[in-house]
Design an enzyme around this catalytic site. Structure first.
Site, PDB file in Angstrom:
ATOM      1  N   HIS A  63       0.843  -1.198   0.000  1.00 55.95           N
ATOM      2  CA  HIS A  63       0.000   0.000   0.000  1.00 55.95           C
ATOM      3  C   HIS A  63       0.873   1.240   0.000  1.00 55.95           C
ATOM      4  O   HIS A  63       2.088   1.158   0.178  1.00 55.95           O
ATOM      5  CB  HIS A  63      -0.973   0.003   1.193  1.00 55.95           C
ATOM      6  CG  HIS A  63      -0.350   0.215   2.527  1.00 55.95           C
ATOM      7  ND1 HIS A  63       0.352  -0.756   3.200  1.00 55.95           N
ATOM      8  CD2 HIS A  63      -0.342   1.309   3.347  1.00 55.95           C
ATOM      9  CE1 HIS A  63       0.762  -0.284   4.370  1.00 55.95           C
ATOM     10  NE2 HIS A  63       0.364   0.970   4.475  1.00 55.95           N
ATOM     11  N   HIS A  89       0.765   5.697   0.956  1.00 58.71           N
ATOM     12  CA  HIS A  89       0.098   6.864   1.531  1.00 58.71           C
ATOM     13  C   HIS A  89       0.645   8.087   0.813  1.00 58.71           C
ATOM     14  O   HIS A  89       1.855   8.179   0.573  1.00 58.71           O
ATOM     15  CB  HIS A  89       0.401   7.008   3.024  1.00 58.71           C
ATOM     16  CG  HIS A  89      -0.047   5.865   3.857  1.00 58.71           C
ATOM     17  ND1 HIS A  89      -1.369   5.627   4.140  1.00 58.71           N
ATOM     18  CD2 HIS A  89       0.660   4.891   4.488  1.00 58.71           C
ATOM     19  CE1 HIS A  89      -1.467   4.552   4.907  1.00 58.71           C
ATOM     20  NE2 HIS A  89      -0.245   4.085   5.134  1.00 58.71           N
ATOM     21  N   TYR A 139      11.726   4.398   0.152  1.00 61.28           N
ATOM     22  CA  TYR A 139      10.618   4.869  -0.676  1.00 61.28           C
ATOM     23  C   TYR A 139       9.734   5.842   0.095  1.00 61.28           C
ATOM     24  O   TYR A 139       8.553   5.608   0.303  1.00 61.28           O
ATOM     25  CB  TYR A 139       9.804   3.685  -1.195  1.00 61.28           C
ATOM     26  CG  TYR A 139      10.667   2.597  -1.775  1.00 61.28           C
ATOM     27  CD1 TYR A 139      11.499   2.852  -2.861  1.00 61.28           C
ATOM     28  CD2 TYR A 139      10.677   1.320  -1.222  1.00 61.28           C
ATOM     29  CE1 TYR A 139      12.311   1.856  -3.387  1.00 61.28           C
ATOM     30  CE2 TYR A 139      11.473   0.327  -1.749  1.00 61.28           C
ATOM     31  CZ  TYR A 139      12.297   0.599  -2.827  1.00 61.28           C
ATOM     32  OH  TYR A 139      13.095  -0.379  -3.336  1.00 61.28           O
TER      33      TYR A 139
END
Length: 177
Positions: A59, A61, A146
Site C-alpha cells: 500500500h 500513503h 521509498y
C-alpha cells in the site's frame, strides 16, 4: 448499495491510502520504477503536487495537492492505478484477474481525507513518514528508501534522525484498537 461521498474540493490538499488487493504482495516496491513512471505520466497530463509519500510493499500513503481550479482526484487515481497495472502486466508481474476478466491488482476503493489546516498536514505527513516503522519494515524512518522523508531532510524540514531511537510512539491520532 453504499454511496461513497468524496469531498471534491478544487485546489484541495488530501491524504490518501491506496492498497493492492493482495495485502501479502510486495508488488509496489518490486515495481517501484513503474509506479514512479505512472505518477509522472499522470502528473504531466493532470497536474498535482505530491507533498508527502511513502510506498510500502502492499500500500501507499500520499498527501496530494490539486490545482486551484481542479477537484478531480478520482480520475488521477484511476489513471495512476491503470498505468501501473498495465506496466506490471507487461513485465509479467503477479496480477490475477477477477470474475469479469479485469486485472485485480488494486483494491477498488481507497481512503481519502481532506487536509484541514497546517496541524492536520503535519500529523498526516508524520504518519506517512513513520509508517514503515509502524509496519515493522525498518527500525527508523530514515532507513526506508521509498519515502518523501528524505526530501524533507534535504530541505531542512526534518532532522536526519527524525523518528529514530524511539522518541516517537507512532500514534498520530489513530484509534488504539
Amino acid at each position: 448499495m453504499v454511496r461513497y461521498r468524496r469531498n471534491l474540493l478544487p485546489g484541495g490538499t488530501f491524504f490518501f491510502t491506496v492498497a493492492v488487493e493482495n495485502r501479502q504482495s510486495s508488488v509496489l516496491t518490486d515495481h517501484i520504477g513503474a509506479l514512479r513512471a505512472a505518477f509522472r505520466a499522470v502528473r504531466e497530463k493532470k497536474s498535482f503536487v505530491v507533498d508527502a509519500i511513502v510506498i510500502l510493499p502492499d500500500h501507499l500513503h500520499v498527501i496530494m495537492t490539486l490545482p486551484i481550479d481542479d477537484c478531480d482526484f478520482p480520475d488521477r487515481w484511476r489513471q495512476i492505478k491503470s498505468q501501473f497495472t498495465r506496466s506490471v502486466a507487461i513485465a509479467g508481474g503477479p496480477i490475477s484477474r477477477n470474475h469479469r476478466g479485469e486485472y485485480a491488482l488494486w483494491q477498488r476503493r481507497y481512503w481519502e481525507h481532506t487536509i484541514r489546516d497546517e496541524n492536520d498536514f503535519e500529523r498526516c505527513a508524520n504518519y506517512i513518514h513513520f509508517n514503515p516503522v509502524k509496519h515493522g519494515h525498518v527500525s527508523s524512518p530514515s532507513d526506508w528508501p521509498y519515502s518523501s522523508l528524505h526530501r524533507y531532510v534535504r530541505a531542512g524540514l526534518l532532522p536526519t534522525d527524525w523518528g529514530g531511537a524511539g522518541e516517537i510512539d507512532g500514534n498520530f491520532g489513530e484509534r488504539a484498537d
